[in-house]
Design an enzyme around this catalytic site. Sequence first.
Site, PDB file in Angstrom:
ATOM      1  N   ASP A  82       5.864  -9.969 -21.449  1.00  0.00           N
ATOM      2  CA  ASP A  82       5.821 -11.412 -21.668  1.00  0.00           C
ATOM      3  C   ASP A  82       6.860 -11.868 -22.686  1.00  0.00           C
ATOM      4  O   ASP A  82       7.434 -12.944 -22.544  1.00  0.00           O
ATOM      5  CB  ASP A  82       4.424 -11.836 -22.120  1.00  0.00           C
ATOM      6  CG  ASP A  82       3.497 -11.982 -20.926  1.00  0.00           C
ATOM      7  OD1 ASP A  82       3.929 -12.575 -19.927  1.00  0.00           O
ATOM      8  OD2 ASP A  82       2.369 -11.477 -20.976  1.00  0.00           O
ATOM      9  N   GLU A 102       3.769 -11.426 -28.012  1.00  0.00           N
ATOM     10  CA  GLU A 102       4.272 -11.620 -26.644  1.00  0.00           C
ATOM     11  C   GLU A 102       5.032 -12.924 -26.494  1.00  0.00           C
ATOM     12  O   GLU A 102       5.583 -13.203 -25.428  1.00  0.00           O
ATOM     13  CB  GLU A 102       3.105 -11.694 -25.658  1.00  0.00           C
ATOM     14  CG  GLU A 102       2.153 -10.562 -25.717  1.00  0.00           C
ATOM     15  CD  GLU A 102       1.106 -10.650 -24.621  1.00  0.00           C
ATOM     16  OE1 GLU A 102       1.350 -10.118 -23.541  1.00  0.00           O
ATOM     17  OE2 GLU A 102       0.045 -11.255 -24.864  1.00  0.00           O
ATOM     18  N   CYS A 161       3.535  -2.057 -26.163  1.00  0.00           N
ATOM     19  CA  CYS A 161       2.761  -1.674 -24.985  1.00  0.00           C
ATOM     20  C   CYS A 161       3.288  -2.318 -23.700  1.00  0.00           C
ATOM     21  O   CYS A 161       2.672  -2.192 -22.650  1.00  0.00           O
ATOM     22  CB  CYS A 161       1.276  -1.996 -25.177  1.00  0.00           C
ATOM     23  SG  CYS A 161       0.976  -3.737 -25.430  1.00  0.00           S
ATOM     24  N   HIS A 172       0.832  -1.205   0.000  1.00  0.00           N
ATOM     25  CA  HIS A 172       0.000   0.000   0.000  1.00  0.00           C
ATOM     26  C   HIS A 172       0.863   1.251   0.000  1.00  0.00           C
ATOM     27  O   HIS A 172       0.592   2.203  -0.707  1.00  0.00           O
ATOM     28  CB  HIS A 172      -0.835   0.089   1.284  1.00  0.00           C
ATOM     29  CG  HIS A 172      -1.796  -1.015   1.440  1.00  0.00           C
ATOM     30  ND1 HIS A 172      -2.669  -1.349   0.459  1.00  0.00           N
ATOM     31  CD2 HIS A 172      -2.032  -1.854   2.462  1.00  0.00           C
ATOM     32  CE1 HIS A 172      -3.400  -2.345   0.878  1.00  0.00           C
ATOM     33  NE2 HIS A 172      -3.029  -2.679   2.095  1.00  0.00           N
TER      34      HIS A 172
END
Length: 579
Positions: free
Chosen positions: A461, A437, A508, A194
């Site tokens: 990936d 990928e 991307c 967090h």
Amino acid sequence: MALMMNGLGVSKGIAIGGVHVLHRNSLEVYERIIEQSQIKSEIQRFNSAIKRASQQLKKIQSSIPAGAPKDIASFIESHLLMLDDAMLSSAPIDIIKENRCNAEWALQLQRDKLIAVFELMEDEYLKTRQDDIDHVINLIQKMLYDQKYEVEKEIQTLRGSIVVADDLTPADTVVLQHQSIAGFITELGGPLSHTAIIARSLGIPAIVGVQDARQLLKNNEQIIIDGAEGMILAGVDEKTIREYKHKRKVQKDERRKLQTLRDVDAKTRDGISINLQANIELTEDTKTLKPSGAMGVGLYRTEFLYIDRDEPASEKEQFSAYKKVIRALKGLPVTIRTLDLGAEKEFDPKYKGPMVQNPALGLRGLRRSLKDTELFKCQLRAILRASVYGPVRIMFPMITSEDELFSSYRILDQAKQELLDEGTDFDPDIPIGIMIEVPAAALLAQRFAKQCDFLSIGTNDLIQYSLAIDRIDESVNYLYDPLHPAVLKLIHLTLKAGEKANIPVAMCGEMAGDPRYTRLLLGMGLKNFSAHPATLLEIKSIINTCRIDKLEKPIKKILSVTTSPAQIHILVDELNNTF
Ligand code: PEP
Ligand code: MG
């Protein structure tokens, strides 16, 4: 005497300020066997603690400042849901009844049981969520221990301080946010904690995983933290403080300067226009697009519509999410990636498939969609229906062979036919692209380029699969290298395939948003970048100072290196320092 400490820098920037140590060790749990006659009152005590914990969180929730990152609200919301869940609100009561133990002990026993389940999870993100269980249980324990306990009272005025704690809960961060603190240091936590997520979204420098920080740093002493380097300096002289103040000013000026690029075109000095788009995951992420100057969405990850829920989102819910994003883009294109479940994005409580050893090599991405064609068609129908609200492209993840693409087209055609039969509007010419990928897809990029409208390289990936390293396995992190010659070769092959077929190729994966690789990628021929909105202006600032014609020669040299990744690193550093 000067002291230098290191941790994991999770939010960049320099902070200079006085230390404020938050000493909040977990309470020691008092274990006691109670009388049969006390069971009822013990249960009442437990219920009252849960109620007060919930009231506290609701109070904090209502004080979240306008414009605060959505993560804070959603973390607190999830803590409230946990308080309501039977695993915390009723399981400890059963333990009190069955074992005749006091409420604190029962809660602790239940905590151990829950944490043991989390320990077995392979998903790193879910694993870090055991912190949430601890935060919520700790709050209930405090309520049991002290009926008047209040989170806000524990944190006094900390304006300008650097807060040092073992860990911070989401509720802490709301309270701290009201105090305008300068930086965070925590002993626990990783890049997905967090503290890390919230500090990044607030733009506050933060370092986590600093062992013994609360012992080594003294209250009120002046320290410097460098969030980018993960470095803490204590006991420093005036000269060092002056140096860092200067560095901080330079960084702030640079950030301000970047803002002026928001509405400037991304164009190299030799006149090549570059398309900079954003990666988003949630509909609310569209709010971050305007300040980033993004010219559309290059990757809309749709997994959130399926993860952490009992049922996948219905066609109606998906349609309305896509429509919301498309409308928010006001005519700029949105690339919607179909479901990419599996591997680190596994989640599905109802998934009945086999437990597999290597989920990253298993039934994920498009393979998974092709196994559950109703689910796939439902998503395609929702996207098609939303396509009347603005320019949309569909992108398939994790493809390895043309057969998979053809099967996807068949299902897409079925979805289109159904909509036609129903008289529902959609864009009949919606462009279809695939992610590159997997090495197999990169090697066959020329074939794929003839079968679709665009390609997008998913380096996260592609690197994992080319170099055979699990992207979430920390022990092999050191091998994860975007500059490995094999990776560069696959990227280059894909770019060339797009050029030959005259279709756009985007990137991307994280590599597209890393400024260290911008010149290299431009020189290799990449013209469409899609990255986290926060990095787009920096990428644009580099693009606008480059001349692609000047990059060609050094790039040729880099691509000719086939032996050592280290040599490529040196050449890329040179490229960045020279051009
Ligand atoms: C990628 O693999 O590079 C990618 C963008 O997809 P994800 O990170 O969602 O797997
Ligand atoms: Mg991927």
